[in-house]
Design a protein around this motif. Structure first.
Motif, PDB file in Angstrom:
ATOM      1  N   VAL A  24      39.795  45.074  42.459  1.00 32.32           N
ATOM      2  CA  VAL A  24      39.788  44.687  41.259  1.00 32.32           C
ATOM      3  C   VAL A  24      40.411  46.171  40.321  1.00 32.32           C
ATOM      4  CG1 VAL A  24      38.114  43.260  41.291  1.00 32.32           C
ATOM      5  CG2 VAL A  24      37.472  45.673  40.789  1.00 32.32           C
ATOM      6  N   THR A  25      40.518  47.205  40.746  1.00 32.22           N
ATOM      7  CA  THR A  25      41.041  48.319  40.103  1.00 32.22           C
ATOM      8  C   THR A  25      42.565  48.907  40.575  1.00 32.22           C
ATOM      9  OG1 THR A  25      40.100  49.901  41.457  1.00 32.22           O
ATOM     10  CG2 THR A  25      38.741  49.028  39.864  1.00 32.22           C
ATOM     11  N   ASP A  26      43.274  48.062  41.369  1.00 34.34           N
ATOM     12  CA  ASP A  26      44.586  48.556  41.913  1.00 34.34           C
ATOM     13  C   ASP A  26      45.366  48.384  40.821  1.00 34.34           C
ATOM     14  OD1 ASP A  26      46.741  47.583  44.773  1.00 34.34           O
ATOM     15  OD2 ASP A  26      46.726  49.359  43.397  1.00 34.34           O
ATOM     16  N   ALA A  27      45.756  49.095  39.788  1.00 33.94           N
ATOM     17  CA  ALA A  27      46.333  48.914  38.817  1.00 33.94           C
ATOM     18  C   ALA A  27      47.937  48.910  39.191  1.00 33.94           C
ATOM     19  CB  ALA A  27      46.054  49.947  37.530  1.00 33.94           C
ATOM     20  N   SER A  28      48.563  48.152  38.402  1.00 32.50           N
ATOM     21  CA  SER A  28      50.045  48.178  38.693  1.00 32.50           C
ATOM     22  C   SER A  28      50.819  48.993  37.620  1.00 32.50           C
ATOM     23  CB  SER A  28      50.477  46.657  38.474  1.00 32.50           C
ATOM     24  OG  SER A  28      50.546  46.201  37.130  1.00 32.50           O
ATOM     25  N   ALA A  29      51.976  49.174  37.807  1.00 28.83           N
ATOM     26  CA  ALA A  29      52.664  50.266  37.104  1.00 28.83           C
ATOM     27  C   ALA A  29      52.765  49.793  35.353  1.00 28.83           C
ATOM     28  CB  ALA A  29      54.267  50.588  37.446  1.00 28.83           C
ATOM     29  N   LYS A  30      52.724  48.461  35.133  1.00 29.75           N
ATOM     30  CA  LYS A  30      53.113  48.108  33.977  1.00 29.75           C
ATOM     31  C   LYS A  30      51.606  48.383  32.846  1.00 29.75           C
ATOM     32  CE  LYS A  30      51.405  43.227  34.853  1.00 29.75           C
ATOM     33  NZ  LYS A  30      52.163  41.854  34.594  1.00 29.75           N
ATOM     34  N   VAL A  31      50.536  48.650  33.457  1.00 26.68           N
ATOM     35  CA  VAL A  31      49.336  48.835  32.960  1.00 26.68           C
ATOM     36  C   VAL A  31      49.286  50.086  31.939  1.00 26.68           C
ATOM     37  CG1 VAL A  31      46.946  49.526  33.296  1.00 26.68           C
ATOM     38  CG2 VAL A  31      47.859  47.597  34.696  1.00 26.68           C
ATOM     39  N   GLY A  32      50.040  51.300  32.397  1.00 26.79           N
ATOM     40  CA  GLY A  32      50.030  52.402  31.508  1.00 26.79           C
ATOM     41  C   GLY A  32      48.953  53.216  31.892  1.00 26.79           C
ATOM     42  N   ASN A  33      48.547  54.238  30.727  1.00 29.97           N
ATOM     43  CA  ASN A  33      47.572  55.262  30.921  1.00 29.97           C
ATOM     44  C   ASN A  33      46.323  54.530  30.644  1.00 29.97           C
ATOM     45  OD1 ASN A  33      48.568  54.829  28.149  1.00 29.97           O
ATOM     46  ND2 ASN A  33      47.497  56.636  27.643  1.00 29.97           N
ATOM     47  N   PHE A  34      45.222  55.066  31.389  1.00 31.98           N
ATOM     48  CA  PHE A  34      43.873  54.636  31.282  1.00 31.98           C
ATOM     49  C   PHE A  34      43.416  55.017  29.690  1.00 31.98           C
ATOM     50  CE2 PHE A  34      43.557  55.057  35.808  1.00 31.98           C
ATOM     51  CZ  PHE A  34      43.947  53.772  36.079  1.00 31.98           C
ATOM     52  N   PRO A  35      42.734  54.291  29.196  1.00 33.54           N
ATOM     53  CA  PRO A  35      42.164  54.751  27.860  1.00 33.54           C
ATOM     54  C   PRO A  35      40.797  55.742  27.840  1.00 33.54           C
ATOM     55  CG  PRO A  35      41.066  52.602  28.456  1.00 33.54           C
ATOM     56  CD  PRO A  35      42.283  52.898  29.597  1.00 33.54           C
ATOM     57  N   TYR A 287      52.454  36.683  43.296  1.00 32.23           N
ATOM     58  CA  TYR A 287      50.789  36.399  43.452  1.00 32.23           C
ATOM     59  C   TYR A 287      50.398  37.258  42.146  1.00 32.23           C
ATOM     60  CZ  TYR A 287      46.083  36.676  44.433  1.00 32.23           C
ATOM     61  OH  TYR A 287      44.768  36.724  44.191  1.00 32.23           O
ATOM     62  N   GLU A 288      49.210  36.330  41.386  1.00 34.09           N
ATOM     63  CA  GLU A 288      48.715  36.608  40.489  1.00 34.09           C
ATOM     64  C   GLU A 288      47.259  36.722  40.781  1.00 34.09           C
ATOM     65  OE1 GLU A 288      48.090  35.972  35.533  1.00 34.09           O
ATOM     66  OE2 GLU A 288      49.709  35.128  36.705  1.00 34.09           O
ATOM     67  N   THR A 289      46.388  37.804  40.401  1.00 34.53           N
ATOM     68  CA  THR A 289      44.848  37.899  40.867  1.00 34.53           C
ATOM     69  C   THR A 289      44.397  36.427  40.005  1.00 34.53           C
ATOM     70  OG1 THR A 289      44.892  39.933  41.169  1.00 34.53           O
ATOM     71  CG2 THR A 289      42.936  38.932  40.358  1.00 34.53           C
ATOM     72  N   GLY A 290      43.605  35.908  40.903  1.00 32.89           N
ATOM     73  CA  GLY A 290      42.672  34.713  40.375  1.00 32.89           C
ATOM     74  C   GLY A 290      43.488  33.496  40.598  1.00 32.89           C
ATOM     75  N   SER A 291      44.539  33.706  41.135  1.00 31.32           N
ATOM     76  CA  SER A 291      45.513  32.456  41.703  1.00 31.32           C
ATOM     77  C   SER A 291      44.908  31.695  42.799  1.00 31.32           C
ATOM     78  CB  SER A 291      46.719  32.442  41.802  1.00 31.32           C
ATOM     79  OG  SER A 291      47.351  33.056  40.637  1.00 31.32           O
ATOM     80  N   ASP A 292      45.191  30.517  42.786  1.00 29.87           N
ATOM     81  CA  ASP A 292      44.734  29.768  44.062  1.00 29.87           C
ATOM     82  C   ASP A 292      45.795  29.629  45.147  1.00 29.87           C
ATOM     83  OD1 ASP A 292      46.570  27.931  43.135  1.00 29.87           O
ATOM     84  OD2 ASP A 292      45.487  26.206  42.761  1.00 29.87           O
ATOM     85  N   ASP A 293      46.972  30.322  44.974  1.00 27.03           N
ATOM     86  CA  ASP A 293      48.130  30.468  45.845  1.00 27.03           C
ATOM     87  C   ASP A 293      49.071  31.448  45.800  1.00 27.03           C
ATOM     88  OD1 ASP A 293      49.448  29.677  48.246  1.00 27.03           O
ATOM     89  OD2 ASP A 293      50.171  27.839  47.498  1.00 27.03           O
ATOM     90  N   ARG A 322      40.517  27.108  50.297  1.00 20.52           N
ATOM     91  CA  ARG A 322      39.040  26.603  50.468  1.00 20.52           C
ATOM     92  C   ARG A 322      38.394  26.637  49.063  1.00 20.52           C
ATOM     93  NH1 ARG A 322      35.434  28.122  55.528  1.00 20.52           N
ATOM     94  NH2 ARG A 322      37.189  26.919  56.558  1.00 20.52           N
ATOM     95  N   TYR A 323      38.382  27.984  48.412  1.00 21.52           N
ATOM     96  CA  TYR A 323      37.613  28.417  47.416  1.00 21.52           C
ATOM     97  C   TYR A 323      38.113  28.476  46.108  1.00 21.52           C
ATOM     98  CZ  TYR A 323      34.610  29.438  51.188  1.00 21.52           C
ATOM     99  OH  TYR A 323      33.593  29.655  52.436  1.00 21.52           O
ATOM    100  N   GLY A 324      39.546  28.338  46.025  1.00 19.33           N
ATOM    101  CA  GLY A 324      40.482  28.319  44.920  1.00 19.33           C
ATOM    102  C   GLY A 324      40.888  29.753  44.347  1.00 19.33           C
ATOM    103  N   SER A 325      40.232  30.950  44.996  1.00 20.75           N
ATOM    104  CA  SER A 325      40.669  32.157  44.613  1.00 20.75           C
ATOM    105  C   SER A 325      40.025  33.111  45.339  1.00 20.75           C
ATOM    106  CB  SER A 325      40.526  32.434  43.149  1.00 20.75           C
ATOM    107  OG  SER A 325      39.275  32.718  42.902  1.00 20.75           O
ATOM    108  N   THR A 326      40.380  34.215  45.361  1.00 24.90           N
ATOM    109  CA  THR A 326      39.475  35.395  46.058  1.00 24.90           C
ATOM    110  C   THR A 326      38.274  35.727  45.505  1.00 24.90           C
ATOM    111  OG1 THR A 326      40.568  37.169  45.257  1.00 24.90           O
ATOM    112  CG2 THR A 326      41.559  36.383  47.234  1.00 24.90           C
ATOM    113  N   GLY A 327      38.120  35.187  44.240  1.00 27.93           N
ATOM    114  CA  GLY A 327      36.680  35.510  43.583  1.00 27.93           C
ATOM    115  C   GLY A 327      36.825  36.825  42.916  1.00 27.93           C
ATOM    116  N   VAL A 328      37.486  37.659  43.021  1.00 26.04           N
ATOM    117  CA  VAL A 328      37.258  39.073  42.550  1.00 26.04           C
ATOM    118  C   VAL A 328      37.285  39.200  41.052  1.00 26.04           C
ATOM    119  CG1 VAL A 328      37.651  40.251  44.572  1.00 26.04           C
ATOM    120  CG2 VAL A 328      39.434  40.029  42.923  1.00 26.04           C
ATOM    121  N   GLN A 329      38.240  38.331  40.477  1.00 27.52           N
ATOM    122  CA  GLN A 329      38.515  38.386  39.079  1.00 27.52           C
ATOM    123  C   GLN A 329      37.553  37.657  38.322  1.00 27.52           C
ATOM    124  OE1 GLN A 329      40.906  39.982  37.299  1.00 27.52           O
ATOM    125  NE2 GLN A 329      40.208  39.057  35.362  1.00 27.52           N
TER     126      GLN A 329
END
Length: 421
Positions: A24-35, A287-293, A322-329
């Motif tokens: 859940v914390t593997d940030a991509s480059a577009k995220v920018g600096n942390f607040p 792929y986008e986190t929370g997606s079912d495929d 089976r479950y619709g997503s990996t569930g982490v989001q």
């Protein structure tokens, strides 16, 4: 400005807690600096999606968050996660890293309890086969309860004597004892409200082993809302263990059992999410986190080798389909929702939704506790300038806001403050 609350990831060793944090914390480059000004080694940043007013106001192309990102009116707001030391039975008595674990909890507002649903690790996190994890949720709750109750029990007689001598209210007395757990007064009051009125009325006669212990249970329900992430759902014995756990925590009316509601139990595959993110980052899949495929044939993707392809198909079959997503989001969303936090968008102009003469809109989004007033948010936003120089506030449509107006999502959570010179 960043939201100040903390989600603590808890659980026994080897339950997949670290994998969950990575997922859940593997940030991509577009995220920018942390607040956040300081990020410790055992901390991370996850992202909570909220509806951004940029879409409604027709300025999506100018919406440029200072932290996180926004796509099509879906804002991803950074939240702070703490990876707490692994807990084992007996932690409240100092076994293992119990003291460190319990001390870390002082900083948390909500817990995500990562449970190994596969039965391949025992109560202490040692590798095994056929372990029944149905009791894991209960004993973690019992350890935290024993820790807090034990701290109160040692001094309870003196607390009651002082309470009678100074004629304090029960909430005043208990808040003084629980302030070290990062506990606001309203949390103590809500815990007392869970108890029968006549019991609270007999506060000066409370015995540590009976009434006080009952209060501690109510206090935990308020102080540490808990989301359970049943992890490793794609392993062989997970299905039967998940069924047993769901059966245990199913209750009519969605009541709390061991501090957990059944609708706050989430099925997760942290390792599956980590692998999907890795493949997405390396441009093998879309792929986008929370997606079912996921997709392997989008333009610009690299070809997969056979081994990676097989693993992806396994994740698709055993997790996504089976479950619709990996569930982490979903776990992150439920954790923030459990607190009822509200997104607030402070702006310097209600015509441009940014600073005057600047193109960017809705630069900031801050999550605040429910019940926060307009003036309380001013102090949180900038105590030295906005709070001290407070001259008024308004929201979209030029509607003037009162200092005591409670901030409500979709109603008055876009705020422009006026400050006296």
């Amino acid at each position: 400005m960043a939201s100040s609350f903390v989600i603590a990831c808890v659980g026994k060793p080897s339950a997949g807690k670290s994998s969950f944090l990575n997922a859940v914390t593997d940030a991509s480059a577009k995220v920018g600096n942390f607040p956040f000004t300081t990020i410790e080694p055992n901390e991370g940043i996850a992202y909570y999606p909220v509806a951004c007013p940029c879409a409604k106001m027709g300025v999506s192309e100018r919406c440029k968050p200072r932290h996180g990102w926004c796509e099509g009116g879906r804002r991803h707001v950074p939240v702070r996660l703490l990876d707490v030391a692994g807990l084992v039975p007996g932690a409240s008595e100092g076994r293992g890293l119990g003291n460190q674990f319990l001390d870390d909890l002082r900083h948390a507002d909500v817990l995500i309890h990562v449970v190994d649903a596969s039965g391949t690790t025992d109560a202490s996190g040692r590798e095994t086969r056929g372990y029944d994890p149905v009791d894991d949720i209960q004993w973690l709750r019992q350890e935290v309860e024993a820790w807090i109750w034990g701290n109160l029990d040692r001094k309870w007689a003196g607390v009651v004597r002082r309470h009678v001598a100074v004629k304090a209210s029960p909430v005043e007395t208990l808040h003084a004892q629980l302030a070290g757990y990062g506990t606001p007064r309203d949390v103590v009051q809500r815990a007392l409200d869970r108890l029968p009125r006549e019991l609270v009325g007999e506060f000066s006669r409370w015995e540590a082993g009976k009434e006080l212990r009952r209060f501690v249970g109510a206090f935990l329900d308020e102080r540490f809302p808990t989301i359970v992430a049943l992890n490793k759902i794609d392993m062989a014995d997970s299905d039967k263990n998940i069924s047993a756990i769901m059966k245990r925590y199913h209750s009519k009316g969605g009541a709390l059992v061991d501090g957990v509601r059944i609708d706050n139990i989430v099925l997760t595959s942290a390792l599956g999410e980590c692998f999907l993110r890795k493949m997405q980052k390396q441009r093998y899949i879309s792929y986008e986190t929370g997606s079912d495929d996921f997709s392997t044939d989008a333009p610009g993707l690299k070809p997969l080798d056979e081994k990676a392809g097989r693993r992806l198909e396994t994740i698709r079959d055993l997790v996504l389909f089976r479950y619709g997503s990996t569930g982490v989001q979903e776990a992150i969303v439920k954790a923030v929702d459990a607190l009822g936090y509200i997104p607030v968008f402070p702006v310097k102009s209600l015509s441009t939704f940014g600073a005057p003469q600047q193109g960017a809109a809705f630069r900031d989004c801050v999550l605040v506790r429910p019940g926060t007033t307009v003036r309380e948010f001013a102090k949180k936003l900038h105590s030295q300038v906005i709070d001290r120089g407070y001259a008024g506030a308004e929201t979209i449509g030029g509607i003037q806001l009162g200092e005591s107006d409670v901030i409500v999502a979709g109603k008055n959570n876009v705020i422009k403050y006026t400050v006296s010179e």
